[in-house]
Design an enzyme around this catalytic site. Structure first.
Site, PDB file in Angstrom:
ATOM      1  N   CYS A  17       2.244  18.992  13.955  1.00 40.72           N
ATOM      2  CA  CYS A  17       3.012  20.238  13.843  1.00 40.72           C
ATOM      3  C   CYS A  17       4.323  20.125  14.625  1.00 40.72           C
ATOM      4  O   CYS A  17       4.325  19.853  15.829  1.00 40.72           O
ATOM      5  CB  CYS A  17       2.179  21.399  14.367  1.00 40.72           C
ATOM      6  N   CYS A  48      -8.241  35.369  24.939  1.00 42.48           N
ATOM      7  CA  CYS A  48      -8.064  34.419  23.845  1.00 42.48           C
ATOM      8  C   CYS A  48      -8.341  32.995  24.326  1.00 42.48           C
ATOM      9  O   CYS A  48      -7.589  32.460  25.150  1.00 42.48           O
ATOM     10  CB  CYS A  48      -6.652  34.514  23.293  1.00 42.48           C
ATOM     11  N   CYS A  58      -7.390  37.073  12.764  1.00 40.57           N
ATOM     12  CA  CYS A  58      -6.082  37.103  13.426  1.00 40.57           C
ATOM     13  C   CYS A  58      -5.261  35.965  12.859  1.00 40.57           C
ATOM     14  O   CYS A  58      -5.664  34.802  12.941  1.00 40.57           O
ATOM     15  CB  CYS A  58      -6.266  36.948  14.940  1.00 40.57           C
ATOM     16  N   ARG A  84       1.551  41.907  17.032  1.00 36.36           N
ATOM     17  CA  ARG A  84       1.706  41.454  18.409  1.00 36.36           C
ATOM     18  C   ARG A  84       2.993  40.664  18.590  1.00 36.36           C
ATOM     19  O   ARG A  84       3.274  39.742  17.826  1.00 36.36           O
ATOM     20  CB  ARG A  84       0.518  40.575  18.816  1.00 36.36           C
ATOM     21  N   CYS A 117      -4.101  16.145  20.624  1.00 39.47           N
ATOM     22  CA  CYS A 117      -4.197  16.682  19.269  1.00 39.47           C
ATOM     23  C   CYS A 117      -3.674  15.681  18.243  1.00 39.47           C
ATOM     24  O   CYS A 117      -2.570  15.151  18.390  1.00 39.47           O
ATOM     25  CB  CYS A 117      -3.412  17.989  19.156  1.00 39.47           C
ATOM     26  N   CYS A 170       4.981  22.124  18.058  1.00 39.54           N
ATOM     27  CA  CYS A 170       3.977  22.126  19.121  1.00 39.54           C
ATOM     28  C   CYS A 170       4.153  20.978  20.104  1.00 39.54           C
ATOM     29  O   CYS A 170       4.218  19.810  19.714  1.00 39.54           O
ATOM     30  CB  CYS A 170       2.590  22.072  18.511  1.00 39.54           C
ATOM     31  N   CYS A 188     -11.270  36.493  21.530  1.00 38.99           N
ATOM     32  CA  CYS A 188     -10.650  35.870  20.371  1.00 38.99           C
ATOM     33  C   CYS A 188     -10.709  34.359  20.587  1.00 38.99           C
ATOM     34  O   CYS A 188     -10.345  33.873  21.662  1.00 38.99           O
ATOM     35  CB  CYS A 188      -9.195  36.327  20.208  1.00 38.99           C
TER      36      CYS A 188
END
Length: 332
Positions: free
Chosen positions: A75, A115, A207, A277, A71, A78, A147
């Site tokens: 962030c 998901c 979401c 959630r 990636c 992460c 999702c």
């Protein structure tokens, strides 16, 4: 309401939420700053709202890490980001058969939503086509909602996913607008909210949630809750930072369990009808108080997360049963 609120005061907040009247910022702070010995009355009030919309049902969701690492984003929370030195698996998007096997595993765990999550800034055409092909076969053969969480969406991509059978698209705001630059610099808060809006415009349910424990203030937590109310996200995952060695936030303090419960109550009051959630980090932050979270939340992830382990699935099922709650079956 004062910082010495009583049980009757919390029930007034429940009545206010059920009447469709949003909490004021001051009332939101009252929830977060409630004394710990007020947590049970606070949860009792939150449960009155939760029960009105969802009864005693609990929605189960399962994640598959469909593309790991690799990636370019920075962030700070992460383990898959370009600035992380955490030892995580790195692989390109999983093939269709592996995604189908994951869907069958979701069924075995009694999850209603599967998901499909991929690292990266956004999906390439090849990746989008791979996901679409897998989703079409899953939805044709299994009673699962899908999702997708594939990063920032370009024009037209949301409709293609919706047409393929993707029910919901996840793209978290993660933190407040004012705290955003402290968490990542490779994309903006507005880019995230624009993707949420594109997902909705393309025909998918939105979401979007947050990660608590990244240096945000109480005022910013209240701001996040109201931002998600304004975005009209249908599903709101509340993550509590699981500080991973090798990430910029590795040394962040865990969120105390009692504070985590107050956060969940706040989001239930501010977004009363939405799926709240308990998501990543619940095992680390809530610890033995995990069951109490379901008096405010009505949904959990079962099994592992993207790069961290979760509670044993059988323990999740027992937790729900011991509370006298029931697993909600998928209704397509």
């Amino acid at each position: 309401m004062t910082r010495t609120s009583t049980r009757r005061d919390w029930l007034r907040l429940a009545d206010q939420a059920l009447a469709g009247q949003p909490l004021t910022p001051e009332q939101g702070l009252d929830v977060l700053l409630a004394p710990d010995d007020e947590v049970l009355p606070l949860l009792h009030a939150a449960f009155a709202v939760r029960k009105h919309y969802y009864g005693k049902k609990v929605k189960l969701n399962m994640i598959i890490n469909a593309k790991s690492g690799l990636c370019p984003e920075d962030c700070g929370y992460c383990s898959q980001s370009i600035v992380s030195t955490a030892p995580v698996s790195k692989y390109s998007l999983l093939d269709k058969e592996t995604l189908l096997a994951g869907a069958r595993e979701a069924m075995s765990r009694q999850a209603g939503t599967y998901c499909i999550v991929a690292s990266g800034k956004g999906p390439t055409e090849r990746e989008l086509n791979q996901v679409i092909e897998a989703v079409q076969e899953i939805t044709a053969t299994m009673p699962l909602k899908i999702c997708a969480c594939l990063g920032l969406l370009k024009e037209g991509q949301a409709k293609r996913l919706a047409d393929a059978g993707v029910h919901r698209y996840n793209h978290n705001v993660n933190t407040s607008r004012s705290n955003y630059a402290a968490i990542t610099t490779t994309h903006t808060y507005d880019q995230r909210t624009e993707t949420v809006r594109r997902a909705k415009a393309g025909g998918m349910s939105a979401c979007s949630g947050v990660i608590i424990g990244m240096g945000e203030t109480d005022e910013e937590i209240v701001e996040m809750a109201h931002a998600l109310r304004e975005l009209d996200a249908d599903s709101i995952p509340i993550n509590f930072l699981n500080a991973i060695p090798g990430t910029p936030l590795a040394h962040a303090e865990r969120t105390p369990a009692m504070r985590a419960l107050k956060v969940l109550a706040l989001f239930r009051f501010v977004c009363p009808s939405k799926e709240i959630r308990v998501a990543g980090g619940r095992e680390v932050n809530l610890r033995s108080l995990q069951p109490l979270a379901l008096y405010a939340a009505n949904s959990v992830f079962v099994g592992d997360y993207l790069t961290t382990g979760g509670q044993d699935v059988a323990d999740d099922h027992r937790m729900i049963e011991d509370l006298g709650f029931e697993i909600e079956r998928c209704a397509l």
